[in-house]
Scaffold this motif. Structure first.
Motif, PDB file in Angstrom:
ATOM      1  N   UNK B  45       0.817  -1.222   0.000  1.00 50.83           N
ATOM      2  CA  UNK B  45       0.000   0.000   0.000  1.00 50.83           C
ATOM      3  C   UNK B  45       0.851   1.272   0.000  1.00 50.83           C
ATOM      4  N   UNK B  46       1.824   1.346   0.918  1.00 45.23           N
ATOM      5  CA  UNK B  46       2.622   2.571   1.006  1.00 45.23           C
ATOM      6  C   UNK B  46       3.455   2.822  -0.260  1.00 45.23           C
ATOM      7  N   UNK B  47       4.087   1.759  -0.853  1.00 41.59           N
ATOM      8  CA  UNK B  47       4.807   2.016  -2.102  1.00 41.59           C
ATOM      9  C   UNK B  47       3.883   2.549  -3.197  1.00 41.59           C
ATOM     10  N   UNK B  48       2.638   2.026  -3.238  1.00 41.32           N
ATOM     11  CA  UNK B  48       1.690   2.489  -4.246  1.00 41.32           C
ATOM     12  C   UNK B  48       1.333   3.952  -4.003  1.00 41.32           C
ATOM     13  N   UNK B  49       1.109   4.288  -2.728  1.00 39.31           N
ATOM     14  CA  UNK B  49       0.797   5.679  -2.383  1.00 39.31           C
ATOM     15  C   UNK B  49       1.973   6.573  -2.772  1.00 39.31           C
ATOM     16  N   UNK B  50       3.202   6.080  -2.481  1.00 39.99           N
ATOM     17  CA  UNK B  50       4.403   6.827  -2.846  1.00 39.99           C
ATOM     18  C   UNK B  50       4.473   7.048  -4.353  1.00 39.99           C
ATOM     19  N   UNK B  51       4.197   5.999  -5.119  1.00 39.67           N
ATOM     20  CA  UNK B  51       4.214   6.119  -6.591  1.00 39.67           C
ATOM     21  C   UNK B  51       3.254   7.183  -7.081  1.00 39.67           C
ATOM     22  N   UNK B  52       2.042   7.150  -6.531  1.00 45.31           N
ATOM     23  CA  UNK B  52       1.031   8.092  -7.004  1.00 45.31           C
ATOM     24  C   UNK B  52       1.409   9.536  -6.680  1.00 45.31           C
ATOM     25  N   UNK B  53       2.112   9.729  -5.558  1.00 41.72           N
ATOM     26  CA  UNK B  53       2.443  11.101  -5.146  1.00 41.72           C
ATOM     27  C   UNK B  53       3.882  11.492  -5.510  1.00 41.72           C
ATOM     28  N   UNK B  54       4.649  10.529  -6.070  1.00 44.54           N
ATOM     29  CA  UNK B  54       6.045  10.815  -6.398  1.00 44.54           C
ATOM     30  C   UNK B  54       6.919  10.974  -5.175  1.00 44.54           C
ATOM     31  N   UNK B  55       6.665  10.185  -4.144  1.00 49.17           N
ATOM     32  CA  UNK B  55       7.416  10.284  -2.891  1.00 49.17           C
ATOM     33  C   UNK B  55       7.833   8.903  -2.437  1.00 49.17           C
ATOM     34  N   UNK B  56       8.652   8.892  -1.398  1.00 47.67           N
ATOM     35  CA  UNK B  56       8.904   7.644  -0.703  1.00 47.67           C
ATOM     36  C   UNK B  56       8.416   7.853   0.730  1.00 47.67           C
TER      37      UNK B  56
END
Lengths: 310, 491
Positions: B45-56
């Motif tokens: 979940x968190x990697x996907x959220x990071x991908x969508x927002x361009x963050x880690x």
């Protein structure tokens, strides 16, 4: 030139002569200054300021008045109860553990079966390695009023149950005896070592003079290891105001708090839960001062038996 | 310059370019320090959220509230403040503010308009210190607390659900004497539970039925701040409790128990009625524990409420959802890009697809969606750490009903049928000259003494007076009235 100086300052001359030793002493001294004395100074400073978590001591403001934290502690309605509980629990633990550990050590030493001795020794010092959480679980399974093994037995025999966890006075016993159980085996190792160091010639001499086992324990073993016993007593007095935070914090509840609430549990509730580091430091300082006085007093007393630490 | 050295220079330059461009493409990393289950390495979940927002996004959690606060304090003292961190309660937020360890969000609120609009004024007011806003609230949760009863025993006895304490008393006497667990010994204490002060406390049924909240709480009654145990109805509740205690109907060990020891006793057939959340008793794994000894044990919510002229038995709830606030590191003020990134997490996950991602995981993997209705897939059970990463909370009822569909009956009953009383002490800071920790400790000890009969109830009024004379309750109530008036709870 040097000799002139030496004449003026005999001490300086002596020091200069032993400079190599002082150089060797330096790392040890540095260790104590950095890790033992500097924290004392920091602790004292922290106890009189409103501690700034982020900026540390430098960014903290002096309290007004500076002794506010001490006042807050001494004026707490719980102060006298905390102090007496701490002393009662701590002294009971010390005064029970030492003789029982001593007895255990002597019994083990006198036991001729090596296998039995090793077995008992391992079994008795094992609890030392258990955490209080585990011991609490064990106590609860044994002493619980509804389904504890001990209470099931008591109910079968008498028809009644004993409220080990909810009667304030009985619970203090649970606290003290569970600590004795946990620490006695470990403590006895020191005494075992001391007994092993007693000169065998003394036993032989006692034997020739007609002393039996009991008499040689009384007249040889005990006097020989008395200095070690007194030393452990003096050292334990240094921690007399640490009545066992971990244990009590895990085991106590509101029904029994009046007899087992100690200084450290109060500091946790009042100071740490609200991030009042300065209050904790102030109480820590108070504990250190009392402990130091006690250590000096007990050591003076020990001098009478020629067994003092210094 | 020789040809060879020219080539090596060129190569070196190219390598340098590669390194710098790689560094430039490295996304901003946001460190979050929160509470809850450990995030597994396999978390999708968190990697996907990071991908969508361009963050880690790196989330570090502590298992318990006290651990989390200690961990945070240690980091603050090391000057290693996490970018975003959970704050335990209002008093802690004030301490961090005094230590300049938390960022004033007021100048940046325009970056999170959806978040600002999602919470009422009062929520923001609670997080305001000296005119600045220091945290982002979290969406509140519905009531989970309920009273669980052995339904199979009710059937065995042919009893009807009690609506008064007299009926409950008679029912408990029947249970006590009937040896329903069939072990040949009368060792069942009908009512059991844990602690006195918690909202899952054993005796909350008695307190709430008399219109008061559990010990150590502050209520508002007739537009006035009232320390719960000083309310005249408290003595009546205690008298009732004492009657049950004397008859052996309440487990005398409840003060030393916790959720685990309670469940153990429940599974052994030693308990008939217990207070707790459906999340502690109704989930499949917990049901397995409760049925371990007696597979026929049927634990479900009680079908009635106890009513007195003072109130109806139910649950209690704190007005401050302060276990659920996120605050920001003051260092972010010097790094606008990072601050914007951190804020974007909250803005994105407060609603819509961001919210769905944090609550339910990935579509097609953890859930399916048809006509706006989300249906759980078995893989959703892997996301047991949801609470720890739902930064702005969740639409709780929908969430619980989707994720714990097997508990639907209990969830709905707790949320809709159980009356809830609110208490307010978490909103009030400790005023000068009052030691609330001592006051609360004294109150708990004395109430326990009244319950166990070691202090006679005739002395109850003296006890209330002691709270005023020895513990300065009056000063605290003045401060409470002021704060609650400011926040709009008292007019």
């Amino acid at each position: 030139m040097q000799s002139v100086k030496g004449k003026r300052h005999p001490l300086l001359r002596k020091l200069w002569k032993q400079r190599a030793f002082f150089l060797m002493l330096l790392p040890g001294l540095a260790y104590y200054v950095i890790y033992k004395y500097a924290p004392i100074v920091l602790g004292v400073a922290t106890s009189v300021v409103k501690y700034n978590l982020r900026k540390g001591l430098a960014g903290s403001k002096l309290l007004d008045p500076w002794y506010s934290n001490f006042k807050f502690f001494f004026e707490s309605n719980y102060f006298s109860q905390l102090l007496s509980n701490t002393l009662i629990i701590s002294l009971s633990k010390i005064l029970l553990t030492i003789p029982i550990a001593l007895l255990l050590a002597i019994l083990l030493y006198e036991c001729h079966s090596v296998r039995l001795r090793r077995c008992v020794q391992t079994l008795t010092y094992m609890p030392h390695f258990l955490s209080w959480i585990v011991i609490y679980g064990m106590c609860f399974s044994l002493l619980s009023e509804t389904n504890g093994l001990v209470n099931v037995l008591i109910r079968k025999l008498t028809g009644h149950t004993v409220p080990f966890f909810t009667d304030a006075h009985i619970f203090r016993g649970v606290i003290i005896w569970s600590d004795v159980w946990k620490s006695v085996g470990w403590q006895s190792i020191i005494y075992m070592a001391a007994i092993a160091g007693v000169d065998p010639n003394l036993y032989e001499a006692a034997h020739i003079d007609g002393a039996g086992r009991l008499k040689s324990i009384w007249y040889v073993t005990l006097p020989s290891i008395m200095p070690v016993v007194v030393t452990t007593l003096v050292l334990k007095c240094g921690n007399v105001l640490d009545a066992g935070f971990d244990q009590i914090f895990v085991m106590y509840n509101t029904a029994v708090r009046s007899t087992v609430d100690i200084i450290d549990t109060w500091v946790y509730r009042t100071g740490l839960e609200q991030w009042n580091i300065s209050l904790s430091s102030a109480v820590g300082l108070f504990k250190s001062v009392i402990s130091m006085i006690l250590v000096i007093l007990v050591n003076q007393l020990a001098k009478k038996w020629e067994a003092s630490v210094w | 310059m020789t040809k060879r050295s020219f080539v090596s220079l060129l190569l070196a330059l190219m390598m340098l370019l590669c390194v710098t461009s790689a560094l430039a493409e490295e996304p901003v990393t946001i460190h979050v320090y929160g509470l809850g289950a450990t995030i597994p390495e396999t978390d999708p979940v968190l990697p996907e959220l990071g991908n969508r927002l361009g963050l880690k996004i790196v989330v570090d959690t502590a298992a318990g509230g006290a651990d989390a606060a200690t961990g945070l304090m240690t980091r603050m003292m090391d000057n290693d403040i996490p970018d975003v961190f959970r704050v335990g309660d209002l008093n802690n937020l004030a301490v961090y503010h005094e230590s300049d360890a938390v960022l004033d969000l007021t100048p940046y609120l325009d970056q999170i308009p959806t978040v600002v609009a999602a919470f009422p004024e009062t929520d923001w007011a609670r997080l305001t210190i000296d005119g600045g806003i220091y945290g982002i609230p979290r969406r509140g949760e519905v009531n989970y607390m309920d009273y669980f009863i052995r339904k199979d025993w009710m059937e065995k006895l042919g009893a009807k659900y009690p609506t008064t304490f007299d009926e409950l008393y008679d029912l408990c006497v029947q249970v006590r004497d009937a040896d329903l667990d069939g072990n040949g010994v009368n060792d069942t204490y009908p009512i059991s539970g844990s602690k006195l002060e918690s909202r899952a406390g054993t005796l909350n049924m008695f307190f709430t039925a008399y219109g008061v909240t559990q010990p150590n709480t502050l209520m508002i009654k007739d537009n006035k701040a009232v320390w719960a145990c000083t309310d005249p109805a408290y003595k009546l509740a205690l008298t009732e409790i004492r009657r049950f205690m004397e008859a052996g109907l309440i487990d005398p060990e409840f003060v030393s128990m916790n959720e685990d020891t309670l469940r153990e006793k429940m599974s052994m057939g030693k308990v008939f009625l217990a207070n707790g959340g459906w999340c502690a008793f109704a989930k499949q794994a917990q049901q397995d524990v409760l049925k371990a000894v007696d597979p026929n044990a049927d634990w479900g919510h009680i079908e009635s409420n106890i009513v007195t002229e003072y109130g109806i038995s139910g649950a209690t709830h704190t007005a401050a959802n302060f276990s659920n606030v996120y605050a920001f590191s003051p260092d972010l003020a010097d790094d606008p890009e990072k601050l914007a990134a951190a804020l974007s997490i909250f803005e994105y996950t407060i609603s819509g697809e961001g919210d769905e991602l944090l609550c339910y995981g990935l579509e097609g993997v953890h859930y399916t969606k048809e006509n706006g209705v989300i249906t759980k897939l078995p893989a959703m059970n892997d996301l047991g750490y949801g609470w720890a990463i739902q930064f702005t909370g969740r639409d709780d009822m929908v969430y619980c009903m989707t994720k714990f569909a097997e508990c639907a009956d209990e969830i709905e009953h707790a949320a809709n049928e159980v009356p809830v009383l609110t208490h307010y002490e978490a909103l009030v800071s400790q005023p000068e000259g009052v030691n609330m920790a001592d006051l609360k400790a004294y109150e708990s000890e004395q109430l326990t003494a009244f319950i166990y009969g070691t202090r006679p109830l005739e002395e109850y009024d003296d006890f209330v007076q002691e709270l005023y004379s020895l513990y300065n309750l009056g000063t605290y109530l003045d401060a409470a009235t002021e704060t609650l008036t400011e926040l709009g709870y008292i007019e």
